[in-house]
Write a protein that holds these residues in place. Structure first.
Motif, PDB file in Angstrom:
ATOM      1  N   UNK A   1       0.811  -1.222   0.000  1.00  0.00           N
ATOM      2  CA  UNK A   1       0.000   0.000   0.000  1.00  0.00           C
ATOM      3  C   UNK A   1       0.845   1.274   0.000  1.00  0.00           C
ATOM      4  N   UNK A   2       2.043   1.245   0.580  1.00  0.00           N
ATOM      5  CA  UNK A   2       2.907   2.425   0.629  1.00  0.00           C
ATOM      6  C   UNK A   2       4.302   2.022   0.196  1.00  0.00           C
ATOM      7  N   UNK A   3       5.126   3.026  -0.056  1.00  0.00           N
ATOM      8  CA  UNK A   3       6.544   2.761  -0.283  1.00  0.00           C
ATOM      9  C   UNK A   3       7.166   2.350   1.062  1.00  0.00           C
ATOM     10  N   UNK A   4       7.856   1.206   1.075  1.00  0.00           N
ATOM     11  CA  UNK A   4       8.359   0.697   2.356  1.00  0.00           C
ATOM     12  C   UNK A   4       9.486   1.536   2.944  1.00  0.00           C
ATOM     13  N   UNK A   5      10.076   2.433   2.135  1.00  0.00           N
ATOM     14  CA  UNK A   5      11.207   3.225   2.657  1.00  0.00           C
ATOM     15  C   UNK A   5      10.792   4.657   2.996  1.00  0.00           C
ATOM     16  N   UNK A   6       9.576   5.025   2.615  1.00  0.00           N
ATOM     17  CA  UNK A   6       9.182   6.430   2.739  1.00  0.00           C
ATOM     18  C   UNK A   6       8.811   6.773   4.186  1.00  0.00           C
ATOM     19  N   UNK A   7       9.590   7.680   4.799  1.00  0.00           N
ATOM     20  CA  UNK A   7       9.258   8.052   6.172  1.00  0.00           C
ATOM     21  C   UNK A   7       8.070   9.025   6.196  1.00  0.00           C
ATOM     22  N   UNK A   8       7.348   9.001   7.283  1.00  0.00           N
ATOM     23  CA  UNK A   8       6.225   9.920   7.460  1.00  0.00           C
ATOM     24  C   UNK A   8       6.239  10.324   8.927  1.00  0.00           C
ATOM     25  N   UNK A   9       7.017  11.378   9.208  1.00  0.00           N
ATOM     26  CA  UNK A   9       7.321  11.667  10.602  1.00  0.00           C
ATOM     27  C   UNK A   9       6.111  12.146  11.398  1.00  0.00           C
ATOM     28  N   UNK A  10       5.044  12.561  10.687  1.00  0.00           N
ATOM     29  CA  UNK A  10       3.837  12.960  11.405  1.00  0.00           C
ATOM     30  C   UNK A  10       3.091  11.747  11.960  1.00  0.00           C
ATOM     31  N   UNK A  11       3.328  10.597  11.379  1.00  0.00           N
ATOM     32  CA  UNK A  11       2.599   9.398  11.792  1.00  0.00           C
ATOM     33  C   UNK A  11       3.513   8.365  12.434  1.00  0.00           C
ATOM     34  N   UNK A  12       4.416   8.785  13.298  1.00  0.00           N
ATOM     35  CA  UNK A  12       5.347   7.840  13.919  1.00  0.00           C
ATOM     36  C   UNK A  12       4.620   6.951  14.917  1.00  0.00           C
ATOM     37  N   UNK A  13       5.011   5.679  14.915  1.00  0.00           N
ATOM     38  CA  UNK A  13       4.553   4.743  15.942  1.00  0.00           C
ATOM     39  C   UNK A  13       3.038   4.776  16.155  1.00  0.00           C
TER      40      UNK A  13
ATOM     41  N   UNK B   1      -0.135  -0.650  11.454  1.00  0.00           N
ATOM     42  CA  UNK B   1       0.534   0.425  12.175  1.00  0.00           C
ATOM     43  C   UNK B   1       1.758   0.953  11.439  1.00  0.00           C
ATOM     44  N   UNK B   2       2.483   1.848  12.116  1.00  0.00           N
ATOM     45  CA  UNK B   2       3.701   2.412  11.522  1.00  0.00           C
ATOM     46  C   UNK B   2       4.850   2.277  12.506  1.00  0.00           C
ATOM     47  N   UNK B   3       6.078   2.387  11.990  1.00  0.00           N
ATOM     48  CA  UNK B   3       7.237   2.240  12.868  1.00  0.00           C
ATOM     49  C   UNK B   3       7.769   3.600  13.313  1.00  0.00           C
ATOM     50  N   UNK B   4       8.967   3.630  13.871  1.00  0.00           N
ATOM     51  CA  UNK B   4       9.476   4.852  14.473  1.00  0.00           C
ATOM     52  C   UNK B   4       9.755   5.966  13.462  1.00  0.00           C
ATOM     53  N   UNK B   5       9.855   5.624  12.155  1.00  0.00           N
ATOM     54  CA  UNK B   5       9.984   6.671  11.136  1.00  0.00           C
ATOM     55  C   UNK B   5       8.653   6.934  10.449  1.00  0.00           C
ATOM     56  N   UNK B   6       7.615   6.287  10.954  1.00  0.00           N
ATOM     57  CA  UNK B   6       6.311   6.461  10.338  1.00  0.00           C
ATOM     58  C   UNK B   6       6.127   5.636   9.061  1.00  0.00           C
ATOM     59  N   UNK B   7       6.996   4.665   8.846  1.00  0.00           N
ATOM     60  CA  UNK B   7       6.867   3.825   7.655  1.00  0.00           C
ATOM     61  C   UNK B   7       5.793   2.761   7.888  1.00  0.00           C
ATOM     62  N   UNK B   8       5.090   2.396   6.837  1.00  0.00           N
ATOM     63  CA  UNK B   8       3.974   1.466   6.937  1.00  0.00           C
ATOM     64  C   UNK B   8       4.496   0.037   7.190  1.00  0.00           C
ATOM     65  N   UNK B   9       4.082  -0.548   8.296  1.00  0.00           N
ATOM     66  CA  UNK B   9       4.630  -1.857   8.665  1.00  0.00           C
ATOM     67  C   UNK B   9       4.177  -2.949   7.701  1.00  0.00           C
ATOM     68  N   UNK B  10       2.917  -2.892   7.251  1.00  0.00           N
ATOM     69  CA  UNK B  10       2.428  -3.892   6.300  1.00  0.00           C
ATOM     70  C   UNK B  10       3.301  -3.903   5.041  1.00  0.00           C
ATOM     71  N   UNK B  11       3.588  -2.705   4.520  1.00  0.00           N
ATOM     72  CA  UNK B  11       4.417  -2.628   3.314  1.00  0.00           C
ATOM     73  C   UNK B  11       5.798  -3.204   3.566  1.00  0.00           C
ATOM     74  N   UNK B  12       6.322  -2.902   4.750  1.00  0.00           N
ATOM     75  CA  UNK B  12       7.657  -3.407   5.070  1.00  0.00           C
ATOM     76  C   UNK B  12       7.662  -4.927   5.232  1.00  0.00           C
TER      77      UNK B  12
END
Lengths: 324, 298
Positions: free
Chosen positions: B58-70, B80-91
């Motif tokens: 659904x998202x680029x696995x490397x693209x950070x999104x700092x507004x949506x961290x954790x 959910x998202x990780x500490x850089x706001x990256x989409x966990x499903x995509x990762x």
């Protein structure tokens, strides 16, 4: 005078027994000890003896599946042991084995067609059509059907498998077939079918057989001449009829008297052998049979009797006979 | 000729049945095993996910999104998202590529090298066997993960080297396995028969010994893929495997270890993926073993 197809002269096969950390040789098993015989074209030579007497080893030595320790094997007057690998391959084409266990001797992952095709490929028949043709003919010759070529070994009964084993042996048009207890793994009713097949094939392809067995009845049925072995040595060798009518060696006598007679009123005592078979790693001095022989004399304990011709065509290794 | 040969009376002879090959029989017995099929389904599912990763992410696995961290699981970010706001499903989807690729290629490498050595050792015996077996013993004497770490340390930390390390530590397992199988197969009577026909070693090896020695390797191979996935995850967890921006499940675990309490989803989902894949391979391997070697069932 008939010409011998195969001549075996004083062959020996000793297996080393190793022991200790360094694998030092600590003894040897004398599986075959100075055995001599000849096989003539078109005949069937039976080899009988208890298990462990070296009869199967002889079969393997003849094809050089194992190397003899000493002695000479001549096939059509060529010394087999001196052959180069290339010539050996040629000779193996002329001599083929039929195995005891039809369940173990066929590759379970190959179709019958491939099992029969391999001897042809190995011996350089390149034309696929010709190979197929020969396979189909051979299947019919041994009493199977053409469609059996598409099947795997596990889909056959023991008797049918043995037919496949025989067919494989015949694919290279051999002159000599060494049959190593070919029917002892089969039901009695199937045994006679396979034996008759072997006899028919012998007539059809002009084959010579060495027939290894421990069943004296089976051997009598198929053999022209019979050799009796005991503990790696040949003790008696003569025509099938003569051996069964007038056995000379005490071992042969007791062996024959142990064959059950199909007559409930038969009162004749069978000579039961006492004692164990001595170990082949430590055979008795002198005559190997003296420990169990009823007619044992002093000389038997010290000197080994020579294997000599007592009367025309009758060889015995026993101090009771001849001049030894 | 025909009339003198008694006809065969086996019932199997009268009807023309389909030839059943050993492989087809094995598949049939495998297909009957529901648990094994479940394992196969899991494995196939992850393989499909890995193959079509770019299409289904659904998202680029490397693209950070700092507004949506954790952020926890939600409609936008299912896992959910990780500490850089990256989409966990995509990762996880992208990580499946690496984890599976590593699992399969490690095992393929180990089988290739291990089996070649094992076959030579088993078939030729004597000093060839002694030399090869001692090499296996030496490799087995080290704790495998320690050996892998040492290999990666020498070659430098990246995914390629982690893969080589895992392949190397699995070589002796396959080598020993096939050596012992070859030792027993080469004593079979059909090998003697092949020799008596005049067949050369190469043909005996490839047409007779090898096909009859492969079944334990196939089973062990399936199970080893599972182990390899865990081992590579472990190396990545230690920072010796995948390097940013590449991602595999082990690295995801490593990255999330500081957020275990505040954002457990960062750890649970990659962990679950590893567990499911490994479970799938194990169930499939067990099923294969039962199907290929019925004697081992007890």
């Amino acid at each position: 005078m008939k010409l011998p197809l195969l001549e075996v002269n004083q062959i020996k096969k000793y297996f080393p027994i190793t022991g200790g950390i360094l694998g030092r040789k600590v003894g040897e098993v004398k599986a075959v000890d100075r055995v001599s015989f000849a096989v003539y074209k078109g005949e069937t030579l039976g080899l009988v003896g208890e298990s462990g007497c070296g009869k199967s080893t002889i079969g393997r030595l003849l094809l050089r599946l194992q190397e003899a320790t000493d002695g000479e094997i001549r096939f059509e007057d060529k010394d087999i042991q001196a052959l180069s690998p290339k010539l050996l391959k040629k000779i193996r084409k002329e001599m083929q084995l039929v195995f005891q266990d039809p369940y173990a001797s066929l590759n379970p992952r190959h179709k019958v067609e491939k099992i029969l095709e391999e001897p042809l490929i190995v011996h350089g028949i390149k034309d696929k059509k010709e190979r197929r043709e020969r396979i189909m003919n051979m299947l019919e010759t041994v009493g199977l059907d053409r469609y059996h070529a598409e099947r795997y070994p596990h889909q056959f009964s023991g008797g049918q498998r043995q037919r496949i084993g025989i067919a494989r042996a015949l694919m290279t048009n051999p002159k000599l077939i060494i049959a190593d207890e070919p029917v002892s793994a089969l039901d009695v009713s199937i045994q006679s079918q396979v034996l008759n097949l072997l006899k028919d094939l012998q007539a059809e392809f002009d084959l010579t057989y060495i027939f290894i067995a421990h069943d004296l009845g089976v051997v009598r049925h198929i053999s022209d001449r019979v050799g009796v072995m005991y503990l790696g040595r040949m003790v008696e060798l003569t025509d099938s009829e003569r051996l069964y009518e007038e056995p000379l060696h005490p071992y042969t006598k007791s062996l024959l008297s142990s064959v059950p007679v199909p007559d409930p009123d038969d009162q004749s005592d069978s000579e039961v052998l006492t004692g164990e078979i001595p170990s082949a790693s430590n055979p008795p001095k002198g005559c190997a049979f003296h420990t169990r022989c009823k007619e044992c004399m002093d000389v038997c304990k010290t000197s080994r009797p020579t294997f000599q011709e007592i009367s025309p065509g009758h060889h015995v290794a026993c101090h009771l006979y001849g001049d030894a | 000729m025909q009339h003198t040969t008694p006809s065969l009376q086996q019932p199997a002879n009268t009807s023309i049945e389909k030839p059943s090959s050993p492989w087809r029989d094995a598949w049939r017995s495998f297909a009957k095993n529901k648990i094994a099929i479940a394992g196969l389904s899991i494995v196939v599912f992850f393989i499909l996910v890995a193959l079509f990763a770019p299409l289904i992410m659904p998202y680029d696995h490397t693209k950070p999104d700092l507004l949506n961290r954790l952020k926890g699981p939600s409609a936008e970010h299912w896992l959910g998202t990780d500490d850089f706001g990256r989409d966990i499903l995509s990762r996880i989807i992208y990580g499946a590529r690496i984890s599976l690729w590593v699992g399969f290629s490690c095992v393929a490498g180990s089988i290739l090298v291990g089996c070649t050595l094992g076959i030579l050792a088993g078939f030729y015996g004597k000093w060839v066997d002694t030399v090869i077996s001692r090499i296996f013993d030496i490799l087995l004497a080290f704790p495998s993960i320690l050996l892998a770490i040492a290999i990666v340390a020498i070659l430098g930390p990246d995914l390629q080297n982690a893969l080589i390390a895992i392949a190397v530590i699995n070589v002796p397992n396959f080598g020993r396995l096939i050596r012992s199988k070859v030792l027993s197969v080469k004593e079979e009577e059909y090998i003697t028969a092949a020799r008596s026909i005049g067949m050369n070693d190469a043909r005996i090896l490839f047409h007779h010994v090898l096909p009859n020695s492969m079944t334990p390797v196939i089973v062990q191979g399936t199970l080893a893929v599972a182990t390899a996935i865990i081992e590579v995850a472990a190396l990545s967890f230690l920072g010796l495997g995948a390097q940013s921006p590449d991602v595999d499940w082990g690295k995801m675990l490593a990255d999330s270890k500081s957020y275990l309490v505040q954002a457990p989803w960062t750890m649970i989902f990659p962990g679950l993926s590893i567990m499911l894949t490994v479970l799938g391979f194990n169930l499939m391997g067990d099923g294969l073993r039962d199907a290929l070697d019925p004697k081992m069932k007890q």
